[in-house]
Motif scaffolding. Structure first.
Motif, PDB file in Angstrom:
ATOM      1  N   ASP A  16       0.805  -1.216   0.000  1.00  0.00           N
ATOM      2  CA  ASP A  16       0.000   0.000   0.000  1.00  0.00           C
ATOM      3  C   ASP A  16       0.842   1.272   0.000  1.00  0.00           C
ATOM      4  O   ASP A  16       0.319   2.366   0.004  1.00  0.00           O
ATOM      5  CB  ASP A  16      -0.924   0.023   1.228  1.00  0.00           C
ATOM      6  N   THR A  18       2.573   4.345  -1.188  1.00  0.00           N
ATOM      7  CA  THR A  18       2.321   5.099  -2.412  1.00  0.00           C
ATOM      8  C   THR A  18       3.647   5.602  -2.937  1.00  0.00           C
ATOM      9  O   THR A  18       4.553   5.893  -2.178  1.00  0.00           O
ATOM     10  CB  THR A  18       1.402   6.306  -2.135  1.00  0.00           C
ATOM     11  N   HIS A  20       5.766   7.082  -6.885  1.00  0.00           N
ATOM     12  CA  HIS A  20       5.729   7.393  -8.309  1.00  0.00           C
ATOM     13  C   HIS A  20       6.882   6.667  -8.943  1.00  0.00           C
ATOM     14  O   HIS A  20       7.996   6.711  -8.455  1.00  0.00           O
ATOM     15  CB  HIS A  20       5.842   8.899  -8.524  1.00  0.00           C
ATOM     16  N   PRO A 175      -9.839  -1.594 -14.133  1.00  0.00           N
ATOM     17  CA  PRO A 175      -9.680  -0.168 -13.825  1.00  0.00           C
ATOM     18  C   PRO A 175      -9.527   0.013 -12.309  1.00  0.00           C
ATOM     19  O   PRO A 175     -10.267  -0.585 -11.540  1.00  0.00           O
ATOM     20  CB  PRO A 175     -11.002   0.459 -14.295  1.00  0.00           C
ATOM     21  N   GLN A 176      -8.534   0.778 -11.896  1.00  0.00           N
ATOM     22  CA  GLN A 176      -8.353   1.073 -10.470  1.00  0.00           C
ATOM     23  C   GLN A 176      -7.557   2.364 -10.341  1.00  0.00           C
ATOM     24  O   GLN A 176      -6.860   2.764 -11.274  1.00  0.00           O
ATOM     25  CB  GLN A 176      -7.639  -0.080  -9.750  1.00  0.00           C
ATOM     26  N   SER A 177      -7.671   3.009  -9.191  1.00  0.00           N
ATOM     27  CA  SER A 177      -7.000   4.301  -9.038  1.00  0.00           C
ATOM     28  C   SER A 177      -5.510   4.128  -8.744  1.00  0.00           C
ATOM     29  O   SER A 177      -4.693   4.931  -9.166  1.00  0.00           O
ATOM     30  CB  SER A 177      -7.656   5.113  -7.922  1.00  0.00           C
ATOM     31  N   ALA A 178      -5.151   3.062  -8.020  1.00  0.00           N
ATOM     32  CA  ALA A 178      -3.729   2.850  -7.711  1.00  0.00           C
ATOM     33  C   ALA A 178      -2.961   2.571  -8.989  1.00  0.00           C
ATOM     34  O   ALA A 178      -3.388   1.778  -9.831  1.00  0.00           O
ATOM     35  CB  ALA A 178      -3.577   1.688  -6.742  1.00  0.00           C
ATOM     36  N   ARG A 179      -1.820   3.228  -9.127  1.00  0.00           N
ATOM     37  CA  ARG A 179      -1.060   3.099 -10.363  1.00  0.00           C
ATOM     38  C   ARG A 179      -0.331   1.757 -10.439  1.00  0.00           C
ATOM     39  O   ARG A 179      -0.106   1.209 -11.501  1.00  0.00           O
ATOM     40  CB  ARG A 179      -0.048   4.241 -10.424  1.00  0.00           C
ATOM     41  N   ASN A 182      -1.925  -3.942 -10.214  1.00  0.00           N
ATOM     42  CA  ASN A 182      -3.295  -4.151 -10.678  1.00  0.00           C
ATOM     43  C   ASN A 182      -3.826  -5.481 -10.146  1.00  0.00           C
ATOM     44  O   ASN A 182      -3.194  -6.532 -10.324  1.00  0.00           O
ATOM     45  CB  ASN A 182      -3.354  -4.116 -12.208  1.00  0.00           C
TER      46      ASN A 182
END
Length: 399
Positions: A16, A18, A20, A175-179, A182
């Motif tokens: 989890d 986060t 980039h 489809p999901q918000s977390a980059r 998946n």
């Protein structure tokens, strides 16, 4: 490569976290306007304007590029020195496991540095590494497209990998918000787990069917972790361990080794890159900028062996875009570099200083022997990676 550096702290991160991935890396300082003397920036190790590249591989100061989840931890000079001083691992023959068999579900045994030492002092530890070296030597001086013996077993393994690729095609990302990570990957992984035993039984003669109880767990751990949705060198090592078990059972022989690398491993790599891109897999325990690559190690070993004594391609040839475009389909090392350049933007020396340093090593022989030493030290001797490794009757603990 004798001077290759790597930091010793291999850590796992919570899925989890986060982050980039490989983007927005910026210099935190301005390069001086005075004429460069050394050719590298004293703060980030990146090349300064118009300076010639340094002729000798010297490890650069910490670059400003940051890995995706944790600050880059520079290599420990003591650990690096220890790697340089260790002997180069040597190829070993894999003896066929004699009956009577005692196949049972393999379990984790490694919890400490002492356990790691025990593993490396054992027959299984030495022989497994010797098998990796033998695979590397089998492809020495060969292109991927060169003719090689393909036994029915090799063709069956290729068919298994094709099946897994097909399962990925049938399991699109959701489809999901977390980059990253998946969740469709978990569906794919479950499909693999369900079919693993039946796929593996096809490889084995009937008297070896009971061995599936040991082969399935290595196979299942070869493609990443379903709960963390990550993949790294430990999973890649499980795939090598699965192949090693097949060699111990006599299902693949030395005559198969070139095809194991040029056909099987190449297809495995294609599958893993597909999964990495399709499901945005996290790098497991990545060294970040101080690592060789976020996901793989073995193709660099096999790929450097392919290029030993090549007439015109040298380690520094990785900086030649024409060579990468024209030859990465034939040489694993070049394919790895091309892939890194595709997924990581920016200055190569900043996002991949380790690979950049290796490009300054004078010949592929030195690169190959250095990478073998590094694989032992940075993968097979690291508790955070090897704590997940399994031991049964084929790869025995402490024997």
């Amino acid at each position: 490569m004798e001077d290759s550096h790597h930091h010793p702290n291999d850590t796992h991160h919570h899925p989890d976290d986060t982050h980039h991935h490989h983007s927005n890396e910026t210099h935190q300082h301005q390069h001086s306007s005075s004429p460069p003397t050394s050719g590298t920036c004293c703060k980030c190790g990146g090349p300064t304007t118009f300076a010639p590249p340094a002729p000798i591989p010297i490890f650069s100061p910490p670059p400003t590029y940051r890995p995706i989840r944790a600050p880059a931890i520079p290599p420990d000079p003591n650990s690096t020195r220890a790697i340089i001083l260790t002997p180069v691992p040597q190829a070993q023959k894999v003896p066929i496991l004699p009956p009577p068999y005692d196949f049972h579900t393999p379990t984790k045994r490694i919890h400490s540095a002492d356990d790691i030492r025990r593993f490396h002092d054992s027959f299984s530890g030495k022989n497994f590494l010797g098998f990796v070296v033998a695979l590397s030597e089998s492809i020495r001086g060969h292109k991927i497209s060169d003719e090689c013996h393909q036994s029915p077993t090799i063709l069956s393994i290729l068919s298994i990998l094709d099946t897994l690729t097909l399962l990925a095609d049938e399991t699109p990302r959701v489809p999901q918000s977390a980059r990253y990570g998946n969740v469709a990957y978990r569906t794919w992984h479950e499909k693999v787990s369900i079919s693993a035993e039946s796929l593996i039984l096809k490889l084995l003669p009937e008297n070896l069917h009971p061995a599936a109880v040991e082969l399935v767990p290595y196979f299942g751990d070869s493609f990443g972790n379903a709960s963390r949705i990550d993949y790294g060198t430990g999973h890649e090592t499980n795939f090598a361990a699965w192949l090693y078990c097949l060699a111990r059972l006599g299902v693949i022989g030395e005559e198969d080794y070139p095809a194991v690398v040029a056909r099987v491993f190449v297809k495995y790599l294609e599958l893993m890159r597909k999964l990495q891109l399709l499901y945005c897999l996290e790098p497991a325990g990545s060294h970040g900028v101080w690592g060789l690559d976020d996901y793989h190690f073995l193709p660099f070993i096999f790929g450097s062996s392919q290029l030993i004594d090549h007439k015109y391609m040298k380690p520094k040839s990785i900086h030649n875009q024409d060579i990468l475009e024209n030859f990465s389909n034939e040489y694993l090392y070049l394919a790895c570099i091309a892939f890194v350049k595709k997924v990581k933007k920016g200055v190569f020396a900043e996002h991949s200083p380790m690979l950049d340093d290796i490009s300054g090593v004078p010949n592929w022989n030195k690169v190959n022997s250095g990478l073998l030493k590094m694989y032992k030290a940075e993968v097979l001797e690291k508790v955070p990676i090897m704590q997940h490794f399994l031991f049964g009757s084929i790869i025995k603990w402490y024997v």
